[in-house]
Design an enzyme around this catalytic site. Sequence first.
Site, mmCIF file in Angstrom:
data_model
loop_
_atom_site.group_PDB
_atom_site.id
_atom_site.type_symbol
_atom_site.label_atom_id
_atom_site.label_comp_id
_atom_site.label_asym_id
_atom_site.label_seq_id
_atom_site.Cartn_x
_atom_site.Cartn_y
_atom_site.Cartn_z
ATOM 1 N N GLY A 2 0.496 -1.006 0.095
ATOM 2 C CA GLY A 2 -0.104 0.331 0.360
ATOM 3 C C GLY A 2 0.466 1.705 0.234
ATOM 4 N N LYS A 16 2.144 2.835 -2.273
ATOM 5 C CA LYS A 16 1.306 3.954 -3.845
ATOM 6 C C LYS A 16 0.368 4.423 -3.371
ATOM 7 C CE LYS A 16 5.608 3.149 -7.299
ATOM 8 N NZ LYS A 16 5.751 2.404 -6.212
ATOM 9 N N ASP A 27 -4.152 -6.368 -5.747
ATOM 10 C CA ASP A 27 -3.292 -6.589 -5.717
ATOM 11 C C ASP A 27 -4.031 -8.538 -5.717
ATOM 12 O OD1 ASP A 27 -0.275 -6.363 -5.228
ATOM 13 O OD2 ASP A 27 -0.211 -8.833 -4.945
ATOM 14 N N CYS A 45 10.940 -0.579 -10.181
ATOM 15 C CA CYS A 45 11.947 -0.405 -9.787
ATOM 16 C C CYS A 45 13.258 -1.443 -10.120
ATOM 17 C CB CYS A 45 12.117 -0.847 -8.089
ATOM 18 S SG CYS A 45 10.761 -2.652 -7.946
#
Length: 435
Positions: A243, A245, A263, A359
Amino acid sequence: MRLGGRLSAAIEILADIEARRRPVADALKDWGLSHRFAGSKDRAAIGNLVYDALRRKRSYGARMEEETPRALVSAAALETLVSGPQALYAALEGDRFAPELPGAEALSRFLDDDAHQAPAAVKADIPDWLAPHFEAAFGEDWVAEAAALSDRPPLDLRVNTLKSDRETVLAALKPFSPEPCALSPVGVRIAPIEGDGRHPNVQVEAGFQKGWFEIQDEGSQLAALLSGAMPGGQVLDFCAGAGGKTLALSGAMENSGQIHAHDADRQRLAPIYDRLKRAGVRNAQVHDPRDDLSSLEGAMDIVLIDAPCTGTGTWRRRPDAKWRLSEAALAKRTAEQDAVLAAASAFVKPGGTLVYVTCSVLGVENADRVEAFLDRNAGGFLPIDMAARWAEILPDVSPAYRAVPIAGVAAGGLMLSPRISGTDGFFIAALQAAS
């Protein structure tokens, strides 16, 4: 514990990681549980040695002419704790827990050799097979970019503007010498660890318990801000995980509109409930992986995909991951990224925005995936100029800083990295759906 005991412990932990191919965090935790006499300062110092040895495993090994745990830990100690071989020997004198060190000649050679004659991948501290990927992503600067992923990271925090402001958080954390982040207007940074020090456990601070701030890398903060989420909007955080973002999006949206946090992994999603409550988030609805999301199809202003990836951009924090990464794992991730792009795109309304974030710093996970998606959906989506979006959403960031991250534009996207922007490595792209 004296230095000798700390070195021996670090060598033991590295040997365990190598033998069992397990994550460094698990090995450190197990060692701590079985050695309860070690205090928090000891555990932090041992962890620093282990992480430093893993970050620069290849270059340390080349300079020591061996890649054993003993050699790597000795190299890390010379690089971060003492001023030379004699100082190291003096610090260990009379310490019955001290390990047997490489000879004085090997230690002196390490200090005299900066690996400048070594192959590029060794200087970059990455596996050989990844060298072409880094060169494709960064061009002639790829060795320096990869090497920067081996530095110690700062501790970045995101101010929760639903409950506090940056000045209040800076004041509350004053004992730790925090500074405003250079790029994120809601970011606070505590400098990287030096020597055998440790970052403060900010989660026990009153400000954290009150929901004033969250731990979040500045690059991740920028990804949420650059999504373009505005008050009153409808947003789907498609790969919400724990959570981070979602929380940042709620702040940008001033707790208005609606965020749907989803998710596919229930375990990853589990921490989000407590985090939302602590942060005072009221505009987020969490969707269990089994929930039917069909009612959201074609209705979202923004769909944010924090895609599953190799995590190459986080190697400063997870250096063991780069030695476990394989070509097969990379291929699996790119297939997952294609699948999640296809699935998430169905929820974007006409004229809405699909935001793709990783990322990772590898082009095959970033620009290549966006371009493949655009090819499969010809005319359905168009790339948004992230340089223009940066100037629009972050106008108060100085031109000097603004020019740095925008230098990483590819396929309409934005590349961040420790060397480019002082953040973890991130790729951010936004696509607008046809009206």
